[in-house]
Scaffold this motif. Structure first.
Motif, PDB file in Angstrom:
ATOM      1  N   UNK A   1     -45.552 -10.783   8.884  1.00  0.00           N
ATOM      2  CA  UNK A   1     -45.967  -9.819   9.892  1.00  0.00           C
ATOM      3  C   UNK A   1     -46.591  -8.616   9.191  1.00  0.00           C
ATOM      4  N   UNK A   2     -47.728  -8.169   9.702  1.00  0.00           N
ATOM      5  CA  UNK A   2     -48.390  -6.994   9.161  1.00  0.00           C
ATOM      6  C   UNK A   2     -48.074  -5.820  10.081  1.00  0.00           C
ATOM      7  N   UNK A   3     -47.547  -4.739   9.481  1.00  0.00           N
ATOM      8  CA  UNK A   3     -47.131  -3.567  10.253  1.00  0.00           C
ATOM      9  C   UNK A   3     -47.722  -2.298   9.649  1.00  0.00           C
ATOM     10  N   UNK A   4     -47.968  -1.280  10.475  1.00  0.00           N
ATOM     11  CA  UNK A   4     -48.419   0.004   9.920  1.00  0.00           C
ATOM     12  C   UNK A   4     -47.379   0.564   8.950  1.00  0.00           C
ATOM     13  N   UNK A   5     -47.835   1.136   7.859  1.00  0.00           N
ATOM     14  CA  UNK A   5     -46.948   1.767   6.884  1.00  0.00           C
ATOM     15  C   UNK A   5     -46.679   3.195   7.332  1.00  0.00           C
ATOM     16  N   UNK A   6     -45.442   3.479   7.637  1.00  0.00           N
ATOM     17  CA  UNK A   6     -45.064   4.804   8.151  1.00  0.00           C
ATOM     18  C   UNK A   6     -45.310   5.914   7.126  1.00  0.00           C
TER      19      UNK A   6
ATOM     20  N   UNK B   1     -47.914  -2.670   5.698  1.00  0.00           N
ATOM     21  CA  UNK B   1     -46.985  -3.464   4.900  1.00  0.00           C
ATOM     22  C   UNK B   1     -47.027  -4.901   5.411  1.00  0.00           C
ATOM     23  N   UNK B   2     -46.738  -5.831   4.532  1.00  0.00           N
ATOM     24  CA  UNK B   2     -46.635  -7.245   4.908  1.00  0.00           C
ATOM     25  C   UNK B   2     -45.197  -7.636   4.690  1.00  0.00           C
ATOM     26  N   UNK B   3     -44.566  -8.104   5.750  1.00  0.00           N
ATOM     27  CA  UNK B   3     -43.162  -8.492   5.677  1.00  0.00           C
ATOM     28  C   UNK B   3     -43.045  -9.993   5.877  1.00  0.00           C
ATOM     29  N   UNK B   4     -42.353 -10.631   4.956  1.00  0.00           N
ATOM     30  CA  UNK B   4     -42.171 -12.074   5.045  1.00  0.00           C
ATOM     31  C   UNK B   4     -41.093 -12.429   6.057  1.00  0.00           C
TER      32      UNK B   4
END
Length: 79
Positions: free
Chosen positions: A13-18, A72-75
């Protein structure tokens, strides 16, 4: 004899980096060899004011706008 290859796939999942900031910039692309740009800014209003001033000073009306952010990319789970 042949080789056996096992491939495993995993969700991500690709998420904005806070901790990152969104930046915006504009570059003049009016086609007459103008190379001016606003530079990267964190305030869109400054970029808009730069473009308006550049248009007033030069008559140029075409710009390329660029947005940049960090992610960020989270596995996830294995498939």
């Amino acid at each position: 004899m042949g080789t056996t290859t096992t491939m495993r796939f995993r969700n991500y999942e690709i998420k904005p980096d806070a901790t990152g900031q969104v930046t915006i910039g504009m570059a003049c692309v009016s086609g007459d060899d103008c190379t001016e740009s606003s530079g990267r800014q964190t305030e869109p209003e400054k970029v808009g004011k730069w473009a308006a001033q550049h248009m007033q000073d030069t008559g140029h009306t075409r710009f390329q706008r660029r947005y940049s952010d960090r992610v960020t990319v989270e596995l996830g789970e294995w498939l």
